[in-house]
Design an enzyme around this catalytic site. Sequence first.
Site, PDB file in Angstrom:
ATOM      1  N   CYS A 115       0.588  -1.308  -0.170  1.00 49.64           N
ATOM      2  CA  CYS A 115       0.149  -0.091   0.164  1.00 49.64           C
ATOM      3  C   CYS A 115       0.323   1.458   0.153  1.00 49.64           C
ATOM      4  O   CYS A 115       1.805   1.376  -0.420  1.00 49.64           O
ATOM      5  CB  CYS A 115      -0.846   0.276   1.544  1.00 49.64           C
ATOM      6  SG  CYS A 115      -1.294  -1.367   1.669  1.00 49.64           S
ATOM      7  N   ARG A 156      -5.002   1.618  -0.514  1.00 50.83           N
ATOM      8  CA  ARG A 156      -4.648   0.100  -0.297  1.00 50.83           C
ATOM      9  C   ARG A 156      -4.857  -0.830  -1.312  1.00 50.83           C
ATOM     10  O   ARG A 156      -5.284  -0.932  -3.153  1.00 50.83           O
ATOM     11  CB  ARG A 156      -6.158  -0.496   0.284  1.00 50.83           C
ATOM     12  CG  ARG A 156      -6.092  -1.657   0.442  1.00 50.83           C
ATOM     13  CD  ARG A 156      -7.462  -2.521   1.296  1.00 50.83           C
ATOM     14  NE  ARG A 156      -7.571  -3.730   1.561  1.00 50.83           N
ATOM     15  CZ  ARG A 156      -8.845  -4.124   2.022  1.00 50.83           C
ATOM     16  NH1 ARG A 156      -9.888  -4.225   1.672  1.00 50.83           N
ATOM     17  NH2 ARG A 156      -8.231  -5.879   2.527  1.00 50.83           N
ATOM     18  N   ILE A 191      -4.574  -7.958  -0.563  1.00 49.24           N
ATOM     19  CA  ILE A 191      -3.724  -8.790  -0.743  1.00 49.24           C
ATOM     20  C   ILE A 191      -4.291  -9.724  -0.382  1.00 49.24           C
ATOM     21  O   ILE A 191      -4.732 -11.019  -0.552  1.00 49.24           O
ATOM     22  CB  ILE A 191      -2.441  -8.772  -0.400  1.00 49.24           C
ATOM     23  CG1 ILE A 191      -1.240  -7.725  -1.106  1.00 49.24           C
ATOM     24  CG2 ILE A 191      -2.182 -10.002  -0.738  1.00 49.24           C
ATOM     25  CD1 ILE A 191      -1.326  -7.889  -2.846  1.00 49.24           C
ATOM     26  N   LEU A 192      -4.301  -9.606   1.121  1.00 53.64           N
ATOM     27  CA  LEU A 192      -5.158 -10.455   2.985  1.00 53.64           C
ATOM     28  C   LEU A 192      -6.519 -10.225   2.013  1.00 53.64           C
ATOM     29  O   LEU A 192      -6.216  -9.022   3.052  1.00 53.64           O
ATOM     30  CB  LEU A 192      -4.088 -10.765   3.482  1.00 53.64           C
ATOM     31  CG  LEU A 192      -2.898 -11.099   3.030  1.00 53.64           C
ATOM     32  CD1 LEU A 192      -1.419 -11.444   4.630  1.00 53.64           C
ATOM     33  CD2 LEU A 192      -3.211 -12.637   3.100  1.00 53.64           C
ATOM     34  N   ASN A 242       1.736  -0.502   5.029  1.00 56.41           N
ATOM     35  CA  ASN A 242       2.438  -0.652   3.811  1.00 56.41           C
ATOM     36  C   ASN A 242       3.033  -1.642   4.193  1.00 56.41           C
ATOM     37  O   ASN A 242       4.218  -2.386   4.763  1.00 56.41           O
ATOM     38  CB  ASN A 242       2.906   0.342   3.140  1.00 56.41           C
ATOM     39  CG  ASN A 242       3.743   0.152   2.083  1.00 56.41           C
ATOM     40  OD1 ASN A 242       3.628  -1.272   1.499  1.00 56.41           O
ATOM     41  ND2 ASN A 242       5.644   0.605   1.778  1.00 56.41           N
TER      42      ASN A 242
END
Length: 652
Positions: free
Chosen positions: A2, A53, A56-57, A79
């Site tokens: 991020c 953002r 990813i998760l 980040n």
Amino acid sequence: MCGIAGIVSAHREAERWISRMLAVQAHRGPDGSGIWRDKSAPGGLQVVLGHRRLSILDLSDAGAQPMVDCTGHFVLTYNGEIYNYLEIRDELRKRGVGFRSNTDTEVLLEAYKHWGAACLERFNGMFAFALYDRLRGVVFCARDRYGEKPFLFHQGPGGFVFASEYKALLQCPEIGLAVDEERLVTSAYRISYGLDSDRQTVFSAVQQLLPSEALELDISSGQTRIWRYWQIEPKPLRQVSDEREVFGEFRELLTDAVRLRMRSDVPVGSCLSGGMDSTAIVCIARQLLGRDSDYHTFTGRFPGTHADEWSYASQVVEQTGVTSHTVEPGVARFMEELPEFIWHNELPVGNSSQVAQWCVFELAKRQGITVLLDGQGADEGLGGYDGYFRAYVKAMRERGETEQLARELPLIRARYPSALVPSARALRDRLPLGARHWASRRFGMGGSFLFGLRLDLARKVQEEVELVCKPGFNALSSTLEQNSFGRFLTTLLRYGDRNSMAHSREVRLPFCDHRIAELVHGLPPRLLMGDAQNKRLLRESMRGILPEGVRTRWAKQGFVPPQELWFENPRFMQLVRDTLHSDAFRQNPVWQHNWWERALDRLEAGERALARTVWRPFIQTCWRQHFVGELARMRARTEAALPESVLDSPSQ
């Protein structure tokens, strides 16, 4: 992965400026944006945190940032990735902590609440974050052990400002654009100095956290405390009776580092060159996933040139059955994308390898692969450069292993002919600089970058800070530690961060797992570079896993396009000439302009060795035009629209 930003100040335009800071970092996080503001911070100040953002998760809104804990007392903008977040979450759950999301962000937040600053010791990951602890009235910030993720900040009378990128931080008008000329020129001569090795950056008003550093800002007093929370400590070297046990231990550790970095809710693939490092990662990933799982690799190719490594990369593709994608980075594309490339890289780049890296990440974006594993860090941490053999020889002599060394030296000289020979630059620099500088200007000869500088500046730039062996370390271990955590690798990690983020890709580096560094620095030198093998620990641990043609490839070749051939392209050569004829170049007093004019003529006449030299003033001048110049233009437009700056305008 991020982009983060934040301001602690008394100025009413802080939130507006955070919006601008996030806007210029949109590429770092195209999947969401958020701002959180506290107008009642201690001392009448306000705290504004921003976030872009890249999901990813936990792709749901539960992962949105800035993230506020259930009590409302802790706020985080973050980040990076905590790869072992599942293990930490399980430990916290056993201690009664509940979770509302499946993100590592919330794990970081709760870990701080539970352990305070000591939470950093538990993280295996890459990260840069700022966490506002409203109970204590502090902002706690940190950067990962290797410095994979950036944390830039400014502190002045008006407040404390931080961001992931220079272009974001410098949206604040009171943060000056003044450049440290000596630092900038030094970085062109020696890549490991000037831009990333110190807390002070090339912008006089901007600082950065170094690898493994944490910062705590007391909001009431405005005082900051910076400390290093982790480092490699010297320790007695292991007594090894069976080397195979160590090779097996390293293989298991590297496998686990790859396994952790494959945790993702979006597609994961790999960068693949023809080298041993990326090949090891691809082969391990294939073992972990199984033969039937789809896995994508991305390779830069330079067909018909000495730089093309496809003959090696293709062996990996054939053995592992991965889905291979290739791209051919060329000079035409570079010229077309130059302004964008400079803007996203933010600082001058050392050579065209960063252009190739840029193209590989863009290819991954087109193919829809968000996360990429890469082999960066192995050369610096495991002894991958030929020049490290000098430190290896010294370390073996320190340990009294002279008989073993006597047997190895002939093979080292045969396999790595330049390893134990002083570099041409080292031999050249023994001669008086003043005489060489005069002769080069007088007779139009020589190719040293120093000849194109004012003599007084050339003398300063030439003064190399020698690597002094750190107390308690042997010569090899000291060299690996300093190049991994204080020099060179930090610059390469910046390249990787900016080039991947420019295309909204996340790059993960298994060789930058701190557990590997802790293992390596406890081993005898012979396990690292013995038997005339660079990266011996990796080579031997990968027997039966890597294609033998790659595993036993002794000559190291960097991922660099045939840069010298680019200068044979008439359009590119004209671009270089135009750049070095521009006012931005000619009005800069650091350069000996006549020398560069003659260097261009010599290069065009066929002196290819000058290509690397000419690249440096060319790329620095492009940087002034396309980065510093663009920032100045943005600032002028903003000031015309809003006279009161964020750092001049008191809150009301």
